[in-house]
Design a protein around this motif. Structure first.
Motif, PDB file in Angstrom:
ATOM      1  N   TYR A 132       1.929  -1.934  -9.514  1.00 13.98           N
ATOM      2  CA  TYR A 132       3.021  -1.676  -8.781  1.00 13.98           C
ATOM      3  C   TYR A 132       2.814  -2.744  -7.509  1.00 13.98           C
ATOM      4  CZ  TYR A 132       5.882  -0.033  -4.749  1.00 13.98           C
ATOM      5  OH  TYR A 132       6.634   0.155  -3.980  1.00 13.98           O
ATOM      6  N   VAL A 133       1.608  -2.544  -6.842  1.00 16.86           N
ATOM      7  CA  VAL A 133       1.436  -3.384  -5.642  1.00 16.86           C
ATOM      8  C   VAL A 133       1.189  -4.850  -6.193  1.00 16.86           C
ATOM      9  CG1 VAL A 133      -0.144  -4.153  -3.855  1.00 16.86           C
ATOM     10  CG2 VAL A 133       0.431  -1.561  -4.354  1.00 16.86           C
ATOM     11  N   HIS A 134       0.745  -5.139  -7.246  1.00 18.39           N
ATOM     12  CA  HIS A 134       0.281  -6.580  -7.766  1.00 18.39           C
ATOM     13  C   HIS A 134       1.382  -7.294  -8.136  1.00 18.39           C
ATOM     14  CE1 HIS A 134      -1.074  -9.655 -10.639  1.00 18.39           C
ATOM     15  NE2 HIS A 134      -2.183  -9.744  -9.859  1.00 18.39           N
ATOM     16  N   ASN A 135       2.519  -6.210  -8.644  1.00 22.63           N
ATOM     17  CA  ASN A 135       3.806  -6.987  -9.048  1.00 22.63           C
ATOM     18  C   ASN A 135       4.910  -7.095  -7.916  1.00 22.63           C
ATOM     19  OD1 ASN A 135       3.134  -7.546 -11.550  1.00 22.63           O
ATOM     20  ND2 ASN A 135       3.689  -5.493 -12.163  1.00 22.63           N
ATOM     21  N   GLY A 136       4.382  -6.773  -6.361  1.00 23.23           N
ATOM     22  CA  GLY A 136       5.226  -6.798  -5.297  1.00 23.23           C
ATOM     23  C   GLY A 136       5.789  -5.602  -4.618  1.00 23.23           C
ATOM     24  N   GLY A 137       4.994  -4.474  -4.890  1.00 20.65           N
ATOM     25  CA  GLY A 137       5.127  -3.240  -4.146  1.00 20.65           C
ATOM     26  C   GLY A 137       4.373  -3.273  -3.081  1.00 20.65           C
ATOM     27  N   TYR A 138       4.653  -2.139  -2.254  1.00 28.57           N
ATOM     28  CA  TYR A 138       3.767  -1.642  -1.136  1.00 28.57           C
ATOM     29  C   TYR A 138       3.455  -0.312  -0.957  1.00 28.57           C
ATOM     30  CZ  TYR A 138       5.807  -6.462   0.139  1.00 28.57           C
ATOM     31  OH  TYR A 138       6.153  -7.761   0.188  1.00 28.57           O
ATOM     32  N   VAL A 139       2.208  -0.151  -0.560  1.00 35.46           N
ATOM     33  CA  VAL A 139       1.799   1.136  -0.372  1.00 35.46           C
ATOM     34  C   VAL A 139       0.974   1.382   0.884  1.00 35.46           C
ATOM     35  CG1 VAL A 139      -0.131   2.686  -1.270  1.00 35.46           C
ATOM     36  CG2 VAL A 139       1.090   1.386  -2.904  1.00 35.46           C
ATOM     37  N   PHE A 140       1.314   2.441   1.706  1.00 39.33           N
ATOM     38  CA  PHE A 140       0.953   2.845   2.907  1.00 39.33           C
ATOM     39  C   PHE A 140       0.055   4.052   2.704  1.00 39.33           C
ATOM     40  CE2 PHE A 140       1.599   4.829   7.325  1.00 39.33           C
ATOM     41  CZ  PHE A 140       0.605   4.671   7.728  1.00 39.33           C
ATOM     42  N   VAL A 141      -1.132   4.123   2.850  1.00 36.37           N
ATOM     43  CA  VAL A 141      -2.239   5.178   2.683  1.00 36.37           C
ATOM     44  C   VAL A 141      -2.343   5.793   4.193  1.00 36.37           C
ATOM     45  CG1 VAL A 141      -4.344   6.303   1.947  1.00 36.37           C
ATOM     46  CG2 VAL A 141      -3.369   4.293   0.635  1.00 36.37           C
ATOM     47  N   MET A 142      -1.741   7.169   4.420  1.00 36.43           N
ATOM     48  CA  MET A 142      -1.835   7.730   5.944  1.00 36.43           C
ATOM     49  C   MET A 142      -3.199   8.322   6.244  1.00 36.43           C
ATOM     50  SD  MET A 142       1.959   9.390   6.048  1.00 36.43           S
ATOM     51  CE  MET A 142       1.816   9.887   7.603  1.00 36.43           C
ATOM     52  N   SER A 143      -3.985   8.476   5.222  1.00 33.80           N
ATOM     53  CA  SER A 143      -5.390   9.160   5.831  1.00 33.80           C
ATOM     54  C   SER A 143      -6.431   8.611   4.962  1.00 33.80           C
ATOM     55  CB  SER A 143      -5.232  10.659   5.261  1.00 33.80           C
ATOM     56  OG  SER A 143      -6.359  11.345   5.371  1.00 33.80           O
ATOM     57  N   ALA A 144      -7.738   8.657   5.725  1.00 30.39           N
ATOM     58  CA  ALA A 144      -9.030   8.527   5.124  1.00 30.39           C
ATOM     59  C   ALA A 144      -9.017   9.181   3.879  1.00 30.39           C
ATOM     60  CB  ALA A 144     -10.062   8.887   6.251  1.00 30.39           C
TER      61      ALA A 144
END
Length: 611
Positions: A132-144
């Motif tokens: 998903y990210v490789h194809n143009g998506g965005y991911v926000f990981v909120m925690s360690a």
């Protein structure tokens, strides 16, 4: 004509002119003119706003949702999810919650994926997330994240080259403007604490914040056509840190735009009010004045000078008496000071400020003996007596300002019970806005608010910081709230000067110096914030909240169409590394690196992008 006669007549003309001018000045300063000072137009604006609020339609917001992954079985995950969800709602983004315990997740169709988890479960398809990210998506990981086998599959894509065990970290240093205007801000205080993983980053990762010890805390890593944003800590459950959430998301996606209130407010609680009589030795030694004369001759002129020099408008919270009666009769308490109300109140209004209401007395409108005992107050017996006290202080004010409407309420000690809230609404038809506290109260005593229009039509607009001098917690809260809402709201009390602990053992000269230094820093850091009073700011806030925007983006522009536009300017923060090429029905002003304030003048507007 005889020269002596002509000279005498001219003298008389001059004397008469001087007397007439003096009379005009005296009339202008008299109570008579106060009758002509009206603000009823704000009540009309309030009624228009509340009517428009009934037409609020968030379905007008289109586009792919922001998908929040969380685990309902863990409180930490729920708190993160709730904080992210609230921030995204303020940003007017569609949200879709996914409880990873109960449903499968496919990132396709998500605008951005927000991971509110500390452990990536086996049920999560990490490969699909990477694709998903490789194809143009965005991911926000909120925690360690826990270093389980799922993390092992993902960590290199996150921009991590090696990692170790988690450990306690404190403080934060911003290596970017993730908080607007605050690049290089350093907070060393222990109230910022995280459990962070020991990590080393790939050289391609963009470090946005680190701990005091240099551990990476927030970074962005581009992967394929998309990107990951990683927060290596545990503090994003707290309301005070919402600016980090807003900043991280706005820097994750290209050309990100979201609404803000664009307001700067200052409240003076307990003013005008009966002033303590007598002499404070330190003040008398410095100024040769007793306490009332010090406030009249020194403190208030200094406060007005600061307001003029640094673009501030005061909203004051008046009190009729400091007697602690919670049983009637409430009329004509012995310490009420009508002359002080007229003298100070006139100057508040003349300076562009607003007179609001703090209370008949300083007894918080609530019935809990436990809470009252904590503050040394008396609990109110019933709602009826609260209503009587409210009506009395409104009558007291109207005797001095017959045409002036009190519209803003500031709860004493930021405490307001449900019965008090009902009493205010029942006894005070002009009540428009309540301003208490924004940040959480773990003890459960304070009246804590969100920015919203309550079901009964009252505008809830909280305050964020306080005091004449800067505290680390307030500085952090300020930076986060300006980034998340374009909003600054601060309060203090006149008698802070008389209390050694509240004044931090500083003289008024030292307090005033720190106060003006903070105003100067605020003006330098956020020169774009508009100085407004409580009711004006609340009406603007309400117009922002009931609006929604349908955004259309192409490679050269961002176009917005505002639903429920009320004919007043609305404000947006735009984060982009591209050049602004055109402005259609809007004004775009650079306020920080790759950060712009957009002022929309009409319901349809467009911003050209190039470079």
């Amino acid at each position: 004509m005889n020269k002596e006669v002509r000279f005498t007549r001219n003298v008389y003309v001059i004397l008469i002119a001087i007397l007439v001018l003096a009379g005009i000045i005296q009339i202008a300063r008299s109570e008579y003119v106060l009758k002509f000072k009206q603000n009823s137009d704000l009540l009309e604006q309030r009624d228009i706003l509340l009517t428009a609020a009934k037409k609020e339609d968030k379905s007008f917001i289109t586009g792919a949702p922001y998908c929040i992954l969380y685990s309902s079985g863990y409180e930490y995950s729920r708190l993160m999810k709730n904080n992210a969800q609230k921030m995204l709602q303020y940003m007017q983004k569609p949200v879709h919650e996914v409880d990873i315990n109960n449903e499968a997740f496919d990132p396709k169709g998500c605008q951005t994926v927000v991971i509110a988890l500390e452990t990536l479960p086996d049920s999560l398809d990490v490969d699909s997330l990477v694709d998903y990210v490789h194809n143009g998506g965005y991911v926000f990981v909120m925690s360690a994240l826990e270093a389980n086998h799922q993390y092992q599959l993902l960590y290199r894509k996150l921009g991590v080259t090696s990692f170790g065990d988690p450990f306690l970290t404190t403080g934060i240093k911003l290596t970017s403007n993730v908080l607007i205007g605050e690049s290089n801000l350093v907070m060393k205080d222990d109230f910022i604490a995280n459990s962070s993983n020991a990590v080393e980053l790939d050289s391609s990762a963009q470090l946005l914040a680190e701990t005091n010890e240099g551990t990476p805390l927030l970074w962005k890593h581009e992967y394929g056509q998309g990107a990951f944003m990683m927060f290596n800590g545990t503090m994003l459950t707290e309301k005070i840190n919402r600016g980090i959430i807003a900043g991280a998301i706005s820097l994750l996606e290209p050309d990100f735009i979201y609404p803000v209130f664009n307001s700067k407010l200052f409240y003076i609680d307990d003013f005008p009010s009966p002033i303590k009589k007598g002499i404070e030795p330190a003040i008398y030694e410095a100024y040769q004045r007793d306490i009332p004369t010090f406030f009249k001759d020194i403190w208030w002129p200094d406060m007005l000078k600061a307001a003029k020099n640094y673009g501030v408008k005061y909203t004051t919270g008046l009190i009729q008496t400091y007697h602690d009666e919670v049983e009637p009769p409430f009329q004509y308490p012995i310490d009420e000071d009508r002359y002080g109300l007229i003298t100070f109140g006139r100057e508040v209004i003349k300076s562009g400020g607003e007179i609001g209401l703090h209370g008949y007395n300083h007894q918080s409108l609530q019935t809990s003996k436990k809470i009252a005992d904590y503050y040394g107050y008396n609990p109110w017996g019933d709602r009826t007596n609260m209503e009587r006290s409210i009506k009395e202080v409104i009558d007291f004010t109207s005797r001095s300002f017959p045409s002036y409407k009190l519209m803003s309420y500031i709860p004493p000690s930021n405490v307001l019970g449900p019965e008090g809230r009902q009493a205010l609404k029942a006894a005070w038809p002009d009540l428009t806005v309540i301003s208490s506290l924004y940040n959480e109260d773990t003890e459960g005593r304070a009246y804590v608010q969100e920015f919203e229009i309550a079901d009964d039509g009252v505008l809830e607009m909280p305050r964020v910081t306080s005091g004449y001098f800067e505290r680390a917690y307030d500085r952090w809260a300020e930076a986060n709230t300006v980034t998340s809402h374009g909003f600054f709201s601060h309060f203090f009390h006149p008698d802070d000067v008389l209390d050694k602990e509240r004044s931090n053992f500083l003289t008024w000269k030292e307090l005033y110096e720190q106060y003006t230094q903070n105003l100067n820093r605020l003006q330098r850091t956020y020169p774009w914030l508009r100085a407004v009073t409580s009711t004006d700011g609340a009406l603007d806030m309400g117009r922002t909240l009931i609006s929604s925007v349908n955004w259309k983006k192409d490679k050269n522009s961002i176009a917005g169409e505002i639903h429920n536009f009320q004919g007043h300017d609305l404000y947006y923060i735009l984060r982009t590394d591209r050049k602004i090429t055109k402005q259609v029905n809007c004004t775009v002003k650079k306020i920080d690196t790759h950060t712009f304030l957009v002022t929309a003048h009409q319901s349809k507007f467009a911003i050209g992008l190039g470079g």
